[in-house]
Design a protein around this motif. Structure first.
Motif, PDB file in Angstrom:
ATOM      1  N   ASP A  95      -6.391  -8.069  -4.430  1.00 43.97           N
ATOM      2  CA  ASP A  95      -7.454  -7.186  -3.917  1.00 43.97           C
ATOM      3  C   ASP A  95      -7.011  -5.729  -3.997  1.00 43.97           C
ATOM      4  O   ASP A  95      -7.818  -4.844  -4.331  1.00 43.97           O
ATOM      5  N   LEU A  96      -5.729  -5.482  -3.678  1.00 45.19           N
ATOM      6  CA  LEU A  96      -5.199  -4.117  -3.769  1.00 45.19           C
ATOM      7  C   LEU A  96      -5.194  -3.646  -5.218  1.00 45.19           C
ATOM      8  O   LEU A  96      -5.509  -2.480  -5.495  1.00 45.19           O
TER       9      LEU A  96
ATOM     10  N   VAL B  78      -7.282  -4.521  -7.627  1.00 45.65           N
ATOM     11  CA  VAL B  78      -8.660  -4.178  -8.005  1.00 45.65           C
ATOM     12  C   VAL B  78      -9.039  -2.824  -7.417  1.00 45.65           C
ATOM     13  O   VAL B  78      -9.627  -1.966  -8.104  1.00 45.65           O
ATOM     14  N   GLU B  79      -8.703  -2.605  -6.161  1.00 48.11           N
ATOM     15  CA  GLU B  79      -9.004  -1.329  -5.502  1.00 48.11           C
ATOM     16  C   GLU B  79      -8.356  -0.158  -6.241  1.00 48.11           C
ATOM     17  O   GLU B  79      -9.011   0.861  -6.507  1.00 48.11           O
ATOM     18  N   LYS B  80      -7.084  -0.297  -6.591  1.00 40.37           N
ATOM     19  CA  LYS B  80      -6.369   0.806  -7.233  1.00 40.37           C
ATOM     20  C   LYS B  80      -6.793   0.991  -8.688  1.00 40.37           C
ATOM     21  O   LYS B  80      -6.827   2.121  -9.189  1.00 40.37           O
TER      22      LYS B  80
ATOM     23  N   ASN C 217      -9.809   0.526  -9.765  1.00 36.44           N
ATOM     24  CA  ASN C 217     -11.079   1.247  -9.661  1.00 36.44           C
ATOM     25  C   ASN C 217     -10.857   2.722  -9.334  1.00 36.44           C
ATOM     26  O   ASN C 217     -11.592   3.588  -9.818  1.00 36.44           O
ATOM     27  N   GLU C 218      -9.854   3.018  -8.521  1.00 37.18           N
ATOM     28  CA  GLU C 218      -9.551   4.418  -8.196  1.00 37.18           C
ATOM     29  C   GLU C 218      -9.046   5.170  -9.421  1.00 37.18           C
ATOM     30  O   GLU C 218      -9.269   6.375  -9.561  1.00 37.18           O
TER      31      GLU C 218
ATOM     32  N   ARG D  98       0.833  -1.206   0.000  1.00 34.33           N
ATOM     33  CA  ARG D  98       0.000   0.000   0.000  1.00 34.33           C
ATOM     34  C   ARG D  98       0.869   1.258   0.000  1.00 34.33           C
ATOM     35  O   ARG D  98       0.602   2.211  -0.741  1.00 34.33           O
TER      36      ARG D  98
END
Length: 278
Positions: free
Chosen positions: A99-100, A102-104, A106-107, A56
């Protein structure tokens, strides 16, 4: 008092950064800079952070590095985000990284993201069939959303190794050649053309590389002081400057980037001469 000191220190850093920007802008600027993001796990261990936190923090470092590069005029930035070999790590660690991702991803499609601030087109390359559906769909979403951006380019190498890329490109070249042979009318093809159909040239393979979306890198940066390429861009780095700062990836900063660019400018005449000899 501490607030005033922090403000003055911040202003000093900003001033030094502007001076360095002016100095660097006088010389040649690399067109393509590639990064091996090494040291996220060691950074977390070094600071006793929870497992996964290093990645992160590493993502925040990536955003800063992208700003430095794009502000200096770099057109292409490539990052080695996840090797095929990394799938051998503990399943929970792999899942946490995915998972990280996918999160990033999307951001990145949000309007205030760096992607839209710098009009960055995002390419996610590699053997994407190895990814789970949610990661692959998030990757496709960000590539589609940024397809009209045209000022800068970010290439994220995910589920990637250079040997897999070369095998993929060679297989596609062979399939294409075979399809052309099959579509020809037996007995009516000229002998010279028939022989030519079987020849696979370097250009055929390069055209089908995952990295075919970008020119060869001018600088390859690997953090943590490591000098191994670790199966990254083996085909594309024969004429590339290598830079290996001892800082772990989450520790990389503007001075590391500035030094890499200064070294590139110092060796630029030699690198250009070698390219012209090819």
């Amino acid at each position: 008092m501490n607030t005033l000191a922090n403000t003055l220190f911040g202003n000093l850093i900003s001033f030094i950064r502007r001076i360095l920007f002016c100095i660097l802008s006088v010389g040649p600027i690399p067109n393509h800079v590639a990064f091996i993001l090494d040291g996220n796990r060691r950074f977390a261990k070094k600071l006793n952070l929870p497992e996964g936190m290093g990645h992160r923090v590493g993502f925040q470092s990536l955003i800063s590095v992208l700003r430095y590069c794009f502000d200096l005029g770099v057109k292409y930035v490539s990052v080695y985000a996840f090797s095929i070999d990394n799938f051998k790590r503990k399943p929970e660690e792999v899942q946490s990284i995915m998972d990280l991702m996918v999160e990033k991803f999307n951001e990145m499609v949000e309007e205030e993201s760096i992607v839209y601030q710098y009009s960055v087109r995002v390419y996610i390359i590699g053997n994407l069939s190895l990814l789970s559906d949610n990661v692959r769909l998030a990757a496709e979403k960000v590539m589609k959303a940024t397809s009209s951006n045209n000022k800068s380019n970010l290439i994220i190498c995910l589920a990637y190794t250079s040997t897999d890329e070369i095998v993929h490109a060679t297989q596609e070249s062979c399939d294409d050649k075979w399809a052309k042979i099959q579509s020809s009318i037996d007995g009516e093809m000229m002998e010279g053309k028939r022989e030519g159909c079987f020849v696979i040239k370097v250009a055929d393979i390069e055209r089908r590389m995952y990295m075919g979306v970008a020119p060869d890198p001018d600088i390859l940066v690997r953090t943590s002081g490591e000098t191994r390429l670790s199966n990254f861009l083996l085909w594309q780095t024969s004429n590339c400057m290598l830079y290996s700062p001892r800082a772990l990836w989450p520790e990389i900063g503007f001075l590391h980037i500035a030094w890499a660019f200064l070294e590139f400018q110092r060796t630029y005449p030699y690198l250009e001469k070698k390219r012209k000899e090819l």
